[in-house]
Design a protein around this motif. Structure first.
Motif, PDB file in Angstrom:
ATOM      1  N   GLY A   1      48.251  46.098  47.098  1.00 41.40           N
ATOM      2  CA  GLY A   1      48.049  44.998  45.645  1.00 41.40           C
ATOM      3  C   GLY A   1      49.754  44.638  45.927  1.00 41.40           C
ATOM      4  N   LYS A   2      50.631  44.675  46.454  1.00 38.63           N
ATOM      5  CA  LYS A   2      51.813  45.146  46.291  1.00 38.63           C
ATOM      6  C   LYS A   2      52.022  43.286  46.209  1.00 38.63           C
ATOM      7  CE  LYS A   2      53.284  47.488  49.956  1.00 38.63           C
ATOM      8  NZ  LYS A   2      52.328  47.200  50.386  1.00 38.63           N
ATOM      9  N   SER A   3      51.621  43.068  47.297  1.00 40.04           N
ATOM     10  CA  SER A   3      52.381  41.217  47.146  1.00 40.04           C
ATOM     11  C   SER A   3      51.528  40.769  46.072  1.00 40.04           C
ATOM     12  CB  SER A   3      52.418  40.917  48.576  1.00 40.04           C
ATOM     13  OG  SER A   3      53.308  41.005  49.282  1.00 40.04           O
ATOM     14  N   THR A   4      50.674  40.986  45.781  1.00 38.19           N
ATOM     15  CA  THR A   4      49.185  40.382  44.883  1.00 38.19           C
ATOM     16  C   THR A   4      49.667  40.503  43.692  1.00 38.19           C
ATOM     17  OG1 THR A   4      47.346  40.725  46.140  1.00 38.19           O
ATOM     18  CG2 THR A   4      46.936  39.979  44.123  1.00 38.19           C
ATOM     19  N   LEU A   5      50.830  41.684  42.350  1.00 44.15           N
ATOM     20  CA  LEU A   5      51.439  41.907  41.501  1.00 44.15           C
ATOM     21  C   LEU A   5      52.918  41.356  41.951  1.00 44.15           C
ATOM     22  CD1 LEU A   5      51.033  44.081  39.647  1.00 44.15           C
ATOM     23  CD2 LEU A   5      52.479  44.978  40.365  1.00 44.15           C
ATOM     24  N   ILE A   6      53.534  41.068  43.045  1.00 47.57           N
ATOM     25  CA  ILE A   6      54.368  40.065  42.445  1.00 47.57           C
ATOM     26  C   ILE A   6      54.463  38.751  42.454  1.00 47.57           C
ATOM     27  CG2 ILE A   6      56.008  42.459  43.403  1.00 47.57           C
ATOM     28  CD1 ILE A   6      56.250  39.677  45.667  1.00 47.57           C
ATOM     29  N   LYS A   7      53.827  38.419  43.721  1.00 49.57           N
ATOM     30  CA  LYS A   7      53.039  36.937  43.580  1.00 49.57           C
ATOM     31  C   LYS A   7      52.206  36.826  41.742  1.00 49.57           C
ATOM     32  CE  LYS A   7      52.290  35.861  48.027  1.00 49.57           C
ATOM     33  NZ  LYS A   7      51.131  36.166  48.826  1.00 49.57           N
ATOM     34  N   ILE A   8      52.370  37.460  40.655  1.00 48.37           N
ATOM     35  CA  ILE A   8      51.514  36.913  39.477  1.00 48.37           C
ATOM     36  C   ILE A   8      52.697  36.806  39.045  1.00 48.37           C
ATOM     37  CG2 ILE A   8      51.007  38.325  37.817  1.00 48.37           C
ATOM     38  CD1 ILE A   8      48.493  39.238  39.154  1.00 48.37           C
ATOM     39  N   VAL A   9      54.640  37.907  39.302  1.00 46.20           N
ATOM     40  CA  VAL A   9      55.567  37.869  38.526  1.00 46.20           C
ATOM     41  C   VAL A   9      56.193  36.421  38.872  1.00 46.20           C
ATOM     42  CG1 VAL A   9      57.721  38.996  37.939  1.00 46.20           C
ATOM     43  CG2 VAL A   9      55.835  40.721  38.449  1.00 46.20           C
ATOM     44  N   GLY A  10      55.837  36.115  39.789  1.00 43.07           N
ATOM     45  CA  GLY A  10      56.507  34.801  40.778  1.00 43.07           C
ATOM     46  C   GLY A  10      55.926  33.612  40.219  1.00 43.07           C
ATOM     47  N   GLY A  11      54.414  33.623  39.471  1.00 46.67           N
ATOM     48  CA  GLY A  11      53.962  32.220  39.295  1.00 46.67           C
ATOM     49  C   GLY A  11      52.872  31.903  40.758  1.00 46.67           C
TER      50      GLY A  11
ATOM     51  N   LYS B   1      40.005  34.152  55.016  1.00 46.55           N
ATOM     52  CA  LYS B   1      40.842  33.189  55.648  1.00 46.55           C
ATOM     53  C   LYS B   1      41.412  34.326  56.317  1.00 46.55           C
ATOM     54  CE  LYS B   1      38.930  29.051  56.216  1.00 46.55           C
ATOM     55  NZ  LYS B   1      38.728  28.067  55.236  1.00 46.55           N
ATOM     56  N   MET B   2      42.550  34.281  57.546  1.00 45.69           N
ATOM     57  CA  MET B   2      43.016  35.049  57.515  1.00 45.69           C
ATOM     58  C   MET B   2      44.770  35.050  56.514  1.00 45.69           C
ATOM     59  SD  MET B   2      43.383  36.815  60.146  1.00 45.69           S
ATOM     60  CE  MET B   2      44.815  38.327  60.365  1.00 45.69           C
ATOM     61  N   LYS B   3      45.207  34.186  56.033  1.00 38.97           N
ATOM     62  CA  LYS B   3      45.605  33.961  55.087  1.00 38.97           C
ATOM     63  C   LYS B   3      45.727  34.698  54.043  1.00 38.97           C
ATOM     64  CE  LYS B   3      44.713  29.262  52.849  1.00 38.97           C
ATOM     65  NZ  LYS B   3      44.789  27.943  53.155  1.00 38.97           N
ATOM     66  N   GLU B   4      44.354  35.408  53.391  1.00 32.52           N
ATOM     67  CA  GLU B   4      43.934  36.123  52.133  1.00 32.52           C
ATOM     68  C   GLU B   4      43.924  37.302  52.798  1.00 32.52           C
ATOM     69  OE1 GLU B   4      39.701  35.551  51.801  1.00 32.52           O
ATOM     70  OE2 GLU B   4      39.963  33.276  50.498  1.00 32.52           O
ATOM     71  N   LEU B   5      44.598  37.694  54.198  1.00 31.43           N
ATOM     72  CA  LEU B   5      44.880  39.281  54.351  1.00 31.43           C
ATOM     73  C   LEU B   5      46.415  39.483  53.929  1.00 31.43           C
ATOM     74  CD1 LEU B   5      43.091  39.903  57.451  1.00 31.43           C
ATOM     75  CD2 LEU B   5      42.453  39.850  55.351  1.00 31.43           C
ATOM     76  N   SER B   6      46.310  40.417  53.534  1.00 36.02           N
ATOM     77  CA  SER B   6      47.609  41.471  53.225  1.00 36.02           C
ATOM     78  C   SER B   6      48.541  41.243  54.725  1.00 36.02           C
ATOM     79  CB  SER B   6      47.752  42.427  52.667  1.00 36.02           C
ATOM     80  OG  SER B   6      48.097  43.970  53.852  1.00 36.02           O
ATOM     81  N   GLY B   7      49.794  41.697  54.932  1.00 31.39           N
ATOM     82  CA  GLY B   7      50.928  41.463  55.913  1.00 31.39           C
ATOM     83  C   GLY B   7      50.544  42.095  57.213  1.00 31.39           C
ATOM     84  N   GLY B   8      50.240  43.290  56.124  1.00 30.55           N
ATOM     85  CA  GLY B   8      50.017  44.626  57.212  1.00 30.55           C
ATOM     86  C   GLY B   8      49.701  44.051  58.347  1.00 30.55           C
ATOM     87  N   ASN B   9      48.113  43.872  57.354  1.00 32.41           N
ATOM     88  CA  ASN B   9      46.396  43.765  57.902  1.00 32.41           C
ATOM     89  C   ASN B   9      46.360  42.342  58.747  1.00 32.41           C
ATOM     90  OD1 ASN B   9      44.729  46.139  57.233  1.00 32.41           O
ATOM     91  ND2 ASN B   9      45.613  45.435  55.077  1.00 32.41           N
TER      92      ASN B   9
END
Ligand SMILES: Nc1ncnc2c1ncn2[C@@H]1O[C@H](COP(=O)(O)OP(=O)(O)OP(=O)(O)O)[C@@H](O)[C@H]1O
Length: 497
Positions: free
Chosen positions: A42-52, A395-403
């Motif tokens: 959930g790292k990217s999701t957390l920072i995407k909240i900070v990033g708007g 959709k593929m884009k919903e997966l985290s980068g590593g996955n």
């Protein structure tokens, strides 16, 4: 305590999927804080909240004590947050300098003059110890250079908080050093940095503190000086025995039969120069070299992406003239590319359609594609590689980068192959999950498939290879048997010490 950023009790769901569950996260002025967690934590999701980019389902965000609700990415930027995302966000048709200064005019309240931009650009290049022609069209740059431009753009924004999501994945050692210097400078000038990386050495080198996440929850906050690699892995996975092996402990190479692949003096203009080596059945051949040493270019000649200008390629003793990736697959060659976003996946497609793209004929019933069969195959890969998904029709884009990267690898499972090429397969893969990738290498070689393994991480090359070929500037420097050699021995050959 003076926090520049505070996130309190953050929850985020995508429909029924709960991705963040009650995260508290804070950052002080001048602090460099690592954000760690396994793929999909959930790292990217957390920072995407900070990033708007996303808004939280519930919870509060404070900037310098003031509650904020970012309307969009621009709003977050204007409030002093700059993010380098895993996926590049540059506009490919613009020049480098246009990309760097795009949108900056309004920050200053007046248009930046061309000369000022050039002066600033020169200063950034000097700081980064880097040299990119400002007028080149961005799409013409290598992925490494595009990533560098992305970093330069984020840093030059002059934000209070700079967030870096796996910023070094395609940088050369020099560029990495340049970035680390920049981080020190940012810290010194009172800026705060959030640093996400699966390369733990970088965490020890750059970060003061670390927040560790697992499955959408915060495990805890730590001083980096109190952590070790083992401890981090344990906290990330919740597992005290990650099963990580240091060394290859068995070989499946068959040196008696005809090599599956033999390169005889293959060349492409002045890029790849008279490269010769053999890959035997079940043998894992590691290609070691610096970023830019032309290892991918050699792979591209084998896979028919680029055209040879000289030399001969034999497969199982017979000369082949492969002119395209389709012909390569027909000749039983598999390829896991470095640039997964452009070459390995279609992000708007469902996971199962991506996973089955190469072996499509296997999933037909009476001439028609059978989604049930496709999903079964996808499920097999998901299990084998521990891919974190909710369902195969996502959709593929919903997966985290590593996955996403693991799906690229899973596409080749069960495919009839004589040779498979892995090009930087563990980019963005968490430390425990790397082992899953290495297992696929082992399994392919056990089946008699020859493997070419390209990685900039020499520990990894030693971990998987039977033989190591050192490449420098498009040429083979030497071949080394993986018997009693160390990373230092390979380094000495790479640098010609
Ligand atoms: N738009 C979305 N819809 C549904 N699920 C999503 C969406 N975006 C992310 N997720 C899910 O949220 C989880 C966390 O993903 P996230 O990208 O935040 O992980 P991460 O910790 O950054 O992983 P990595 O190290 O692989 O980059 C994943 O299981 C992912 O599939």
């Amino acid at each position: 305590m003076d926090y520049v950023l505070e996130m309190k009790n953050i929850f985020k769901s995508f429909g029924p999927v709960h991705v963040l569950e009650g995260i508290d996260f804070s950052l002080k002025k001048g602090e460099v804080r690592a954000l760690l967690g396994a793929n999909g934590a959930g790292k990217s999701t957390l920072i995407k909240i900070v990033g708007g980019v996303h808004s939280q389902t519930s919870g509060e965000v404070f900037l310098k004590g003031e509650k904020v609700n970012f309307k969009d990415e621009y709003d977050s930027k204007m409030k002093g947050i700059s993010i380098i995302y895993q996926e590049l966000s540059l506009i490919p048709t613009l020049t480098v300098i246009e990309n760097i200064f795009l949108g900056r005019e309004s920050v200053r309240g007046a248009f930046l003059k061309k000369e000022d931009m050039r002066k600033e650009y020169e200063q950034i290049c000097k700081d980064f110890d880097f040299n990119i022609n400002p007028d080149v069209i961005t799409s013409r740059l290598s992925i490494a250079n595009q990533q560098m431009v992305e970093i330069m753009k984020a840093v030059s924004w002059n934000a209070d908080i700079i967030i870096m999501d796996e910023p070094t994945t395609s940088l050369t050692n020099n560029e990495k050093e340049g970035l680390f210097k920049i981080i020190k400078r940012l810290k010194k000038s009172g800026k705060s940095v959030i640093y996400i990386s699966h390369i733990l050495d970088e965490i020890f080198l750059n970060c003061d503190s670390a927040s560790i996440m697992r499955n959408g929850k915060l495990v805890g906050n730590y001083d980096v000086k109190d952590l070790t690699k083992g401890k981090i892995t344990e906290l990330m996975t919740g597992n005290t025995n990650s099963g990580i092996k240091e060394k290859k402990d068995q070989t499946f190479a068959d040196y008696k039969s005809e090599p599956v692949l033999e390169l005889q003096n293959i060349s492409r203009n002045n890029v790849v120069k008279n490269v010769s080596f053999k890959v035997h059945k079940g043998e894992v051949v590691g290609l070691a070299g610096l970023v830019g040493s032309k290892r991918t270019e050699i792979a591209n000649l084998i896979y028919g992406v680029d055209k040879r200008t000289g030399g001969t390629i034999l497969m199982n003793g017979k000369e082949v003239n492969i002119k395209s990736p389709t012909e390569a697959i027909a000749n039983k060659i598999g390829y896991i590319p470095e640039d997964r976003k452009n070459l390995g996946l279609i992000l708007d497609w469902e996971i199962y359609k991506n996973a089955t793209a190469i072996q499509i004929d296997k999933f037909k019933t009476r001439g028609f594609l059978d989604p049930k069969k496709e999903k079964e195959f996808t499920g097999y890969g998901v299990k084998k590689l521990g891919i974190k998904i909710n369902n195969a029709a996502q959709k593929m884009k919903e997966l985290s980068g590593g996955n996403q990267q693991k799906v690229v690898v899973s596409k080749w499972l069960g495919q009839d192959m004589d040779l498979i090429i892995y090009d930087e397969p563990t980019k963005g893969i968490d430390i425990a999950a790397k082992e899953d990738i290495f297992h696929t290498v082992e399994e392919f070689s056990k089946q008699g498939i020859g493997v070419i393994f390209i990685s900039s991480d020499l520990d990894e090359v030693l971990r998987v290879s039977d033989k190591i070929i050192v490449i420098r500037d498009g040429s083979v420097v030497c071949e080394m048997d993986n018997k009693g050699i160390s990373v230092q021995d390979i380094m000495n050959k790479i640098f010609d010490v």
